[in-house]
Write a protein that holds these residues in place. Structure first.
Motif, PDB file in Angstrom:
ATOM      1  N   LYS A  57       0.831  -1.209   0.000  1.00 45.92           N
ATOM      2  CA  LYS A  57       0.000   0.000   0.000  1.00 45.92           C
ATOM      3  C   LYS A  57       0.861   1.253   0.000  1.00 45.92           C
ATOM      4  O   LYS A  57       0.589   2.205  -0.732  1.00 45.92           O
ATOM      5  CB  LYS A  57      -0.947   0.003   1.193  1.00 45.92           C
ATOM      6  CG  LYS A  57      -1.862   1.235   1.208  1.00 45.92           C
ATOM      7  CD  LYS A  57      -2.879   1.182   2.285  1.00 45.92           C
ATOM      8  CE  LYS A  57      -3.761   2.397   2.380  1.00 45.92           C
ATOM      9  NZ  LYS A  57      -3.479   3.557   1.604  1.00 45.92           N
ATOM     10  N   ASP A  61       0.628   3.850  -3.044  1.00 41.61           N
ATOM     11  CA  ASP A  61       0.258   5.242  -2.751  1.00 41.61           C
ATOM     12  C   ASP A  61       1.305   6.207  -3.316  1.00 41.61           C
ATOM     13  O   ASP A  61       0.966   7.256  -3.879  1.00 41.61           O
ATOM     14  CB  ASP A  61       0.104   5.462  -1.251  1.00 41.61           C
ATOM     15  CG  ASP A  61      -1.138   4.812  -0.675  1.00 41.61           C
ATOM     16  OD1 ASP A  61      -2.018   4.383  -1.455  1.00 41.61           O
ATOM     17  OD2 ASP A  61      -1.219   4.713   0.573  1.00 41.61           O
ATOM     18  N   LYS A  64       1.025   6.315  -7.114  1.00 44.10           N
ATOM     19  CA  LYS A  64      -0.144   7.110  -7.501  1.00 44.10           C
ATOM     20  C   LYS A  64       0.130   8.601  -7.352  1.00 44.10           C
ATOM     21  O   LYS A  64      -0.296   9.398  -8.179  1.00 44.10           O
ATOM     22  CB  LYS A  64      -1.361   6.682  -6.693  1.00 44.10           C
ATOM     23  CG  LYS A  64      -1.877   5.327  -7.139  1.00 44.10           C
ATOM     24  CD  LYS A  64      -3.037   4.850  -6.300  1.00 44.10           C
ATOM     25  CE  LYS A  64      -3.445   3.470  -6.765  1.00 44.10           C
ATOM     26  NZ  LYS A  64      -4.522   2.901  -5.981  1.00 44.10           N
ATOM     27  N   ARG A  65       0.852   8.965  -6.294  1.00 47.81           N
ATOM     28  CA  ARG A  65       1.218  10.375  -6.105  1.00 47.81           C
ATOM     29  C   ARG A  65       2.094  10.850  -7.260  1.00 47.81           C
ATOM     30  O   ARG A  65       1.887  11.934  -7.816  1.00 47.81           O
ATOM     31  CB  ARG A  65       1.944  10.546  -4.771  1.00 47.81           C
ATOM     32  CG  ARG A  65       2.196  11.996  -4.400  1.00 47.81           C
ATOM     33  CD  ARG A  65       3.076  12.130  -3.163  1.00 47.81           C
ATOM     34  NE  ARG A  65       4.439  11.686  -3.401  1.00 47.81           N
ATOM     35  CZ  ARG A  65       5.369  12.373  -4.079  1.00 47.81           C
ATOM     36  NH1 ARG A  65       5.064  13.543  -4.594  1.00 47.81           N
ATOM     37  NH2 ARG A  65       6.585  11.892  -4.254  1.00 47.81           N
TER      38      ARG A  65
END
Length: 103
Positions: A57, A61, A64-65
């Motif tokens: 995760k 994350d 994705k950022r």
């Protein structure tokens, strides 16, 4: 929450041969630990799997950022675990047909 400082330790890396030896030794140690963790997950270790989910995760994350910053988007995320068994079967099939060969 995990929030590393990018490159924090890299500025001093490799300044002396002792540094290089230390880094090489640490990398070998960590590669061994990674192998141990992968084996544990493959053997169904629930604690290892939970840790993997948590760190996965963090990684996703961060990706994705970065993708958001680059204005990129993907319709679907594919994970190795979703395709590893079908990939393994494909490779074995191609090997049996003589299309692939071992070195």
């Amino acid at each position: 929450e995990y929030s590393p400082t990018p490159g924090a330790l890299l500025t001093e890396l490799g300044k002396t041969s002792k540094d290089v030896e230390s880094v090489t030794s640490e990398m070998k140690k960590r590669n061994g630990e990674v192998g141990d963790m992968l084996r544990a997950m493959e053997e169904g270790d629930k604690e290892a799997a939970a840790l993997w989910e948590k760190t996965k995760k963090w990684s996703l994350d961060e990706f994705k950022r970065i993708y958001n910053w680059l204005s990129c988007r993907f319709d679907h995320d594919f994970f190795e675990s979703e395709v590893s068994e079908s990939s393994r079967k494909l490779v074995l099939s191609l090997f049996e047909k003589g299309i692939l060969q071992k070195d």
